[in-house]
Design a protein around this motif. Sequence first.
Motif, PDB file in Angstrom:
ATOM      1  N   GLY A   1     -20.546 -23.427 -34.831  1.00 43.24           N
ATOM      2  CA  GLY A   1     -20.907 -22.165 -34.188  1.00 43.24           C
ATOM      3  C   GLY A   1     -20.603 -20.965 -35.057  1.00 43.24           C
ATOM      4  N   TRP A   2     -19.918 -20.007 -34.456  1.00 42.02           N
ATOM      5  CA  TRP A   2     -19.569 -18.777 -35.175  1.00 42.02           C
ATOM      6  C   TRP A   2     -18.477 -19.002 -36.201  1.00 42.02           C
ATOM      7  N   GLY A   3     -17.726 -20.078 -36.058  1.00 45.24           N
ATOM      8  CA  GLY A   3     -16.696 -20.441 -37.024  1.00 45.24           C
ATOM      9  C   GLY A   3     -15.391 -19.675 -36.850  1.00 45.24           C
ATOM     10  N   LEU A   4     -14.418 -20.082 -37.646  1.00 45.70           N
ATOM     11  CA  LEU A   4     -13.084 -19.480 -37.579  1.00 45.70           C
ATOM     12  C   LEU A   4     -13.083 -18.011 -38.001  1.00 45.70           C
ATOM     13  N   ALA A   5     -13.993 -17.639 -38.883  1.00 47.13           N
ATOM     14  CA  ALA A   5     -14.048 -16.246 -39.340  1.00 47.13           C
ATOM     15  C   ALA A   5     -14.346 -15.295 -38.192  1.00 47.13           C
ATOM     16  N   TYR A   6     -14.983 -15.784 -37.145  1.00 42.59           N
ATOM     17  CA  TYR A   6     -15.243 -14.978 -35.944  1.00 42.59           C
ATOM     18  C   TYR A   6     -14.120 -15.143 -34.924  1.00 42.59           C
ATOM     19  N   HIS A   7     -13.739 -16.382 -34.665  1.00 37.15           N
ATOM     20  CA  HIS A   7     -12.828 -16.642 -33.551  1.00 37.15           C
ATOM     21  C   HIS A   7     -11.374 -16.260 -33.818  1.00 37.15           C
ATOM     22  N   VAL A   8     -10.886 -16.458 -35.030  1.00 35.70           N
ATOM     23  CA  VAL A   8      -9.483 -16.105 -35.308  1.00 35.70           C
ATOM     24  C   VAL A   8      -9.257 -14.596 -35.159  1.00 35.70           C
ATOM     25  N   PRO A   9     -10.085 -13.740 -35.759  1.00 36.48           N
ATOM     26  CA  PRO A   9      -9.887 -12.303 -35.518  1.00 36.48           C
ATOM     27  C   PRO A   9     -10.029 -11.926 -34.036  1.00 36.48           C
ATOM     28  N   ARG A  10     -10.913 -12.610 -33.329  1.00 37.75           N
ATOM     29  CA  ARG A  10     -11.073 -12.333 -31.900  1.00 37.75           C
ATOM     30  C   ARG A  10      -9.803 -12.687 -31.133  1.00 37.75           C
ATOM     31  N   MET A  11      -9.168 -13.793 -31.485  1.00 34.32           N
ATOM     32  CA  MET A  11      -7.912 -14.175 -30.820  1.00 34.32           C
ATOM     33  C   MET A  11      -6.799 -13.181 -31.160  1.00 34.32           C
ATOM     34  N   ILE A  12      -6.785 -12.723 -32.401  1.00 37.02           N
ATOM     35  CA  ILE A  12      -5.780 -11.736 -32.819  1.00 37.02           C
ATOM     36  C   ILE A  12      -6.044 -10.389 -32.146  1.00 37.02           C
TER      37      ILE A  12
ATOM     38  N   GLN B   1      -7.141  -9.821 -29.168  1.00 40.12           N
ATOM     39  CA  GLN B   1      -6.860  -9.775 -27.730  1.00 40.12           C
ATOM     40  C   GLN B   1      -5.551  -9.051 -27.411  1.00 40.12           C
ATOM     41  N   PRO B   2      -4.430  -9.366 -28.076  1.00 38.60           N
ATOM     42  CA  PRO B   2      -3.210  -8.583 -27.808  1.00 38.60           C
ATOM     43  C   PRO B   2      -3.361  -7.121 -28.213  1.00 38.60           C
ATOM     44  N   LEU B   3      -4.146  -6.872 -29.251  1.00 37.65           N
ATOM     45  CA  LEU B   3      -4.396  -5.496 -29.669  1.00 37.65           C
ATOM     46  C   LEU B   3      -5.153  -4.731 -28.581  1.00 37.65           C
ATOM     47  N   LEU B   4      -6.129  -5.373 -27.948  1.00 38.57           N
ATOM     48  CA  LEU B   4      -6.866  -4.735 -26.845  1.00 38.57           C
ATOM     49  C   LEU B   4      -5.936  -4.435 -25.669  1.00 38.57           C
ATOM     50  N   ILE B   5      -5.017  -5.350 -25.408  1.00 41.55           N
ATOM     51  CA  ILE B   5      -4.055  -5.144 -24.312  1.00 41.55           C
ATOM     52  C   ILE B   5      -3.194  -3.920 -24.612  1.00 41.55           C
ATOM     53  N   TRP B   6      -2.650  -3.886 -25.828  1.00 43.06           N
ATOM     54  CA  TRP B   6      -1.812  -2.743 -26.213  1.00 43.06           C
ATOM     55  C   TRP B   6      -2.629  -1.449 -26.236  1.00 43.06           C
ATOM     56  N   LEU B   7      -3.832  -1.504 -26.777  1.00 40.02           N
ATOM     57  CA  LEU B   7      -4.664  -0.309 -26.897  1.00 40.02           C
ATOM     58  C   LEU B   7      -4.990   0.291 -25.529  1.00 40.02           C
ATOM     59  N   ALA B   8      -5.258  -0.547 -24.551  1.00 41.36           N
ATOM     60  CA  ALA B   8      -5.519  -0.042 -23.194  1.00 41.36           C
ATOM     61  C   ALA B   8      -4.297   0.707 -22.670  1.00 41.36           C
ATOM     62  N   LEU B   9      -3.121   0.163 -22.908  1.00 41.14           N
ATOM     63  CA  LEU B   9      -1.888   0.801 -22.421  1.00 41.14           C
ATOM     64  C   LEU B   9      -1.558   2.065 -23.216  1.00 41.14           C
TER      65      LEU B   9
ATOM     66  N   ALA C   1      -7.784  -7.927 -19.799  1.00 43.61           N
ATOM     67  CA  ALA C   1      -7.862  -8.575 -21.113  1.00 43.61           C
ATOM     68  C   ALA C   1      -6.963  -9.804 -21.166  1.00 43.61           C
ATOM     69  N   LEU C   2      -5.826  -9.732 -20.507  1.00 44.33           N
ATOM     70  CA  LEU C   2      -4.931 -10.891 -20.441  1.00 44.33           C
ATOM     71  C   LEU C   2      -5.567 -12.020 -19.636  1.00 44.33           C
ATOM     72  N   CYS C   3      -6.200 -11.684 -18.531  1.00 47.68           N
ATOM     73  CA  CYS C   3      -6.787 -12.697 -17.645  1.00 47.68           C
ATOM     74  C   CYS C   3      -8.033 -13.364 -18.229  1.00 47.68           C
ATOM     75  N   VAL C   4      -8.780 -12.669 -19.076  1.00 48.88           N
ATOM     76  CA  VAL C   4      -9.985 -13.280 -19.652  1.00 48.88           C
ATOM     77  C   VAL C   4      -9.701 -14.015 -20.957  1.00 48.88           C
ATOM     78  N   TRP C   5      -8.473 -13.956 -21.411  1.00 46.07           N
ATOM     79  CA  TRP C   5      -8.110 -14.655 -22.638  1.00 46.07           C
ATOM     80  C   TRP C   5      -8.445 -16.146 -22.577  1.00 46.07           C
ATOM     81  N   PRO C   6      -8.194 -16.842 -21.463  1.00 40.40           N
ATOM     82  CA  PRO C   6      -8.567 -18.269 -21.410  1.00 40.40           C
ATOM     83  C   PRO C   6     -10.056 -18.508 -21.653  1.00 40.40           C
ATOM     84  N   ALA C   7     -10.919 -17.615 -21.206  1.00 37.06           N
ATOM     85  CA  ALA C   7     -12.352 -17.776 -21.463  1.00 37.06           C
ATOM     86  C   ALA C   7     -12.646 -17.615 -22.953  1.00 37.06           C
ATOM     87  N   ASN C   8     -11.919 -16.731 -23.622  1.00 38.25           N
ATOM     88  CA  ASN C   8     -12.106 -16.572 -25.066  1.00 38.25           C
ATOM     89  C   ASN C   8     -11.634 -17.813 -25.818  1.00 38.25           C
TER      90      ASN C   8
END
Length: 134
Positions: A98-109, A111-119, A77-84
């Motif tokens: 495109g999808w707009g900020l309403a899609y992308h801002v939560p997606r950026m937020i 990413q760290p949650l996915l990292i923590w959740l995996a651990l 998840a950390l390594c694919v962050w640049p693609a996001n």
Amino acid sequence: MARTTLRWLLALLYLVAGYFHLASPLTFLAIMPGWVPYPLPVIYWTGLAEVAGAVALAQPFGPWLRKAAGIGLALYALCVWPANVQHMLIDLARPDHGWGLAYHVPRMIAQPLLIWLALWTARVTDWPFARRSR
């Protein structure tokens, strides 16, 4: 119980994502940063990594394998962050945004949650729920 349920949901999420990387790689090719060498094979390998990580995270037999999967998926998840980030920049540069900020801002937020959740679901960490010893 919550940790186990979230572990299964995370495994399902990565299994579905892996399937789409393998079944529809050209979709992901469009958001691949230009500095990534051999982008199409990288997309296939990331799909395989997601599927393998999902299976290892979901399996009930070996806690060491779940922990390895949790660490691997967190690093993934950390390594694919640049693609996001690249996807967000490309998308927002479009005339219709495109999808707009309403899609992308939560997606950026997320990413760290996915990292923590995996651990956390793999029991690599108990933070922030661990009790402090005195």
